[in-house]
Design a protein around this motif. Structure first.
Motif: not given
Length: 280
Positions: A210-230
């Motif tokens: 098991i190799t722990w990945l202590t140097n990895e950074s967080v990835r962020h994602f933005n989705y194509p959404v005009i409006e989310y449903p309530t």
């Protein structure tokens, strides 16, 4: 032309990382980019037939997202250990296809944390990053460990999920992005919280397994959404053959329409005709 029309047997949508992730419908293995269809009227008509994604024979019902029943009961990719990798039985000599198992399960896998409907733990093959996270509608993802086999990844996940979820709440995911989380701090907390069990697992599997990945950074994602449903209501081809509405966005494997949402991956191998009114 005011309308675009295309048809074929569905596969899961292709999702490509970008500043705003790019989506394509996949019909008969051909990709149709759909980000430009946001805000347009969209109709999807199931034309009544399903063909197994493995053997291509017609089937009245889809099993395990696109297979006929004989393939579902025989193919290794439909075995129960695919959903529960800690139950891998290759070492017992009972794998449905040993060559397939060696090719798919005995290569580097990643254990990760993601934020889709809140924090969750998951696993994926290295080559499936970041598509695995995009398929789940994750707004954030962080690889935390690398291991050499699928089974070992599942055993690590099995320990960590005693504290956090291993599944996405799809309704919550489709109502908008969860508040941003400090996944790095969560990784460190979980590693410390389960230190004894994780160290024991590594001892059993061999030093460095098991190799722990202590140097990895967080990835962020933005989705194509005009409006989310309530309020999230879902469409189902098995109940209603035609699904239509204004395309409000895409997240995970879902189309978000103003009439409800539909998980296209669920209907893999369904023969569907798609019509887009470009002037709407």
């Amino acid at each position: 032309m005011s309308k675009s029309e295309f048809s074929g047997h569905l596969d899961k949508m292709r999702i490509h990382p970008a500043a705003t992730v790019a989506y394509s419908l996949v019909l008969n293995n051909e990709e149709y980019p759909i980000n430009d269809f946001l805000g347009k009227s969209l109709s999807l008509l199931w034309e009544g037939d399903i063909h197994c994604r493995a053997c291509n024979r017609p089937t009245n019902k889809s099993f395990s997202q696109g297979y006929c029943y004989p393939c579902f009961t025989k193919l290794p990719e439909c075995d129960s250990c695919i959903m529960s990798p800690e139950k891998c039985h290759f070492h017992l000599g009972t794998c449905r296809d040993a060559a397939w198992g060696e090719r798919v399960c005995f290569n580097d896998h990643i254990v990760y944390l993601a934020n889709s409907s809140g924090i969750k733990v998951g696993i994926t093959r290295m080559k499936n990053m970041p598509s695995r996270w995009l398929d789940q509608g994750a707004a954030q993802a962080l690889p935390i460990a690398r291991v050499a086999t699928r089974r070992l990844a599942g055993l690590v996940e099995d320990i960590i999920r005693r504290d956090i979820a291993d599944k996405t709440n799809w309704r919550a995911m489709l109502k908008g992005d969860s508040p941003e989380l400090d996944l790095v701090s969560e990784r460190d907390r979980l590693k410390e919280h389960f230190a004894e069990e994780l160290n024991q697992l590594e001892l059993e599997q061999g030093p460095g397994s098991i190799t722990w990945l202590t140097n990895e950074s967080v990835r962020h994602f933005n989705y194509p959404v005009i409006e989310y449903p309530t309020k999230v209501s879902s469409h189902n081809f098995d109940k209603t053959a035609e699904v239509s509405g204004r395309l409000m966005g895409m997240k995970g494997q879902y189309l978000i329409l103003d009439t409800g949402v539909i998980n296209l991956r669920k209907f893999t191998s369904y023969n569907v005709r798609v019509t887009v009114n470009r002037e709407s």
